[in-house]
Design an enzyme around this catalytic site. Structure first.
Site, PDB file in Angstrom:
ATOM      1  N   ASP A  66      -8.104  -0.981  -6.875  1.00  7.18           N
ATOM      2  CA  ASP A  66      -9.551  -0.998  -7.021  1.00  7.18           C
ATOM      3  C   ASP A  66     -10.019   0.410  -7.386  1.00  7.18           C
ATOM      4  OD1 ASP A  66      -9.158   0.172  -4.529  1.00  7.18           O
ATOM      5  OD2 ASP A  66     -10.718  -0.975  -3.523  1.00  7.18           O
ATOM      6  N   TYR A  68     -11.697   4.184  -7.575  1.00  9.56           N
ATOM      7  CA  TYR A  68     -11.890   5.282  -6.626  1.00  9.56           C
ATOM      8  C   TYR A  68     -13.271   5.134  -5.998  1.00  9.56           C
ATOM      9  CZ  TYR A  68      -7.966   7.490  -9.129  1.00  9.56           C
ATOM     10  OH  TYR A  68      -6.755   7.768  -9.702  1.00  9.56           O
ATOM     11  N   PHE A  79      -6.651   4.401 -12.313  1.00 10.13           N
ATOM     12  CA  PHE A  79      -6.030   5.707 -12.103  1.00 10.13           C
ATOM     13  C   PHE A  79      -6.759   6.857 -12.788  1.00 10.13           C
ATOM     14  CE2 PHE A  79      -2.523   2.668 -11.557  1.00 10.13           C
ATOM     15  CZ  PHE A  79      -2.122   2.997 -10.271  1.00 10.13           C
ATOM     16  N   HIS A 196       4.622   2.543  -5.788  1.00 14.10           N
ATOM     17  CA  HIS A 196       3.332   3.123  -6.193  1.00 14.10           C
ATOM     18  C   HIS A 196       3.446   4.645  -6.287  1.00 14.10           C
ATOM     19  CE1 HIS A 196      -1.005   4.027  -6.007  1.00 14.10           C
ATOM     20  NE2 HIS A 196      -1.172   2.790  -6.468  1.00 14.10           N
TER      21      HIS A 196
END
Length: 232
Positions: A66, A68, A79, A196
């Site tokens: 989701d 920031y 990202f 991740h």
């Protein structure tokens, strides 16, 4: 929905957006904002990933979770942060792997728009979030919409790369039939999976996974042309 859907994505998304869940999502978002809650990213940039990367231009899909949730960070691309904003830890690790993988200087800032313009769909699973509340808009209806986006890419015969970082992205892939097949080696696509890039898991296999060179090798093999990952 509070932002218009780009034309290239309408055939894939119109059936989903006609469902009651999608209409409820739009109404709920308007209610949240009317109540004074700050929602990121701001209106006009919530579908930026789709705006910058038309469906027929997609070469690579990078799935995030989701947006920031800090002021000035979210910009509608997974990202990515706007120019001038401090790099978040996960993006810093992505750049470290990029430098090690391609022996190239990473971009100077965190704005990944150059990737998106080259056909890299930077898609979060949930496309909005409340300020300071990570994951606050999960389960509100975005999943069906972004699942449909991923399914539309996977349904094409055009070879594409799906980069799945972490269990959340990999769980999303299990919901999309065309991507499930690709994960098992069937169909025209390449699926690259690793932990991740967050500081908690990057050293468990993200570093050294070489997603950028592997993606480019696949794209070149299939005549699609590489992504300039160091583009500014």
């Amino acid at each position: 929905m509070t932002d218009p859907v780009p034309d290239s994505w309408k055939p894939a998304l119109d059936p989903v957006l006609a469902a009651p869940e999608a209409r409820a999502l739009g109404g709920w978002l308007r209610e949240e904002e009317a109540a004074g809650k700050v929602v990121y990213p701001p209106r006009g940039s919530r579908l930026k990933a789709l705006d910058l990367t038309p469906l027929d231009a997609v070469k690579v899909v990078i799935l995030g979770q989701d947006p920031y949730h800090g002021p000035g960070q979210a910009m509608g691309l997974s990202f990515s942060v706007p120019q001038g904003v401090k790099l978040p830890p996960s993006l810093r690790n992505i750049y470290k792997e990029l430098a090690a993988d391609l022996d190239a200087a990473p971009p100077r800032d965190g704005d990944l728009t150059p990737w998106a313009r080259q056909g890299v769909l930077l898609l979060n699973n949930t496309l909005t979030v409340e300020q300071g509340q990570a994951g606050s808009h999960a389960g509100r209806g975005w999943d069906a919409i972004t699942d449909a986006c991923v399914a539309a890419v996977a349904a094409r015969d055009v070879p594409s790369v799906f980069i799945l970082w972490g269990s959340h992205a990999q769980a999303k892939a299990k919901r999309v039939a065309g991507l499930q097949a690709a994960r098992s080696g069937a169909g025209p696509h390449l699926v690259i999976e690793s932990p991740h890039p967050s500081p908690l898991s990057a050293h468990r296999g993200f570093f050294g996974s070489k997603p950028f060179s592997r993606a480019n090798e696949f794209l070149e093999k299939h005549g699609r042309g590489p992504v300039d990952w160091a583009a500014r």
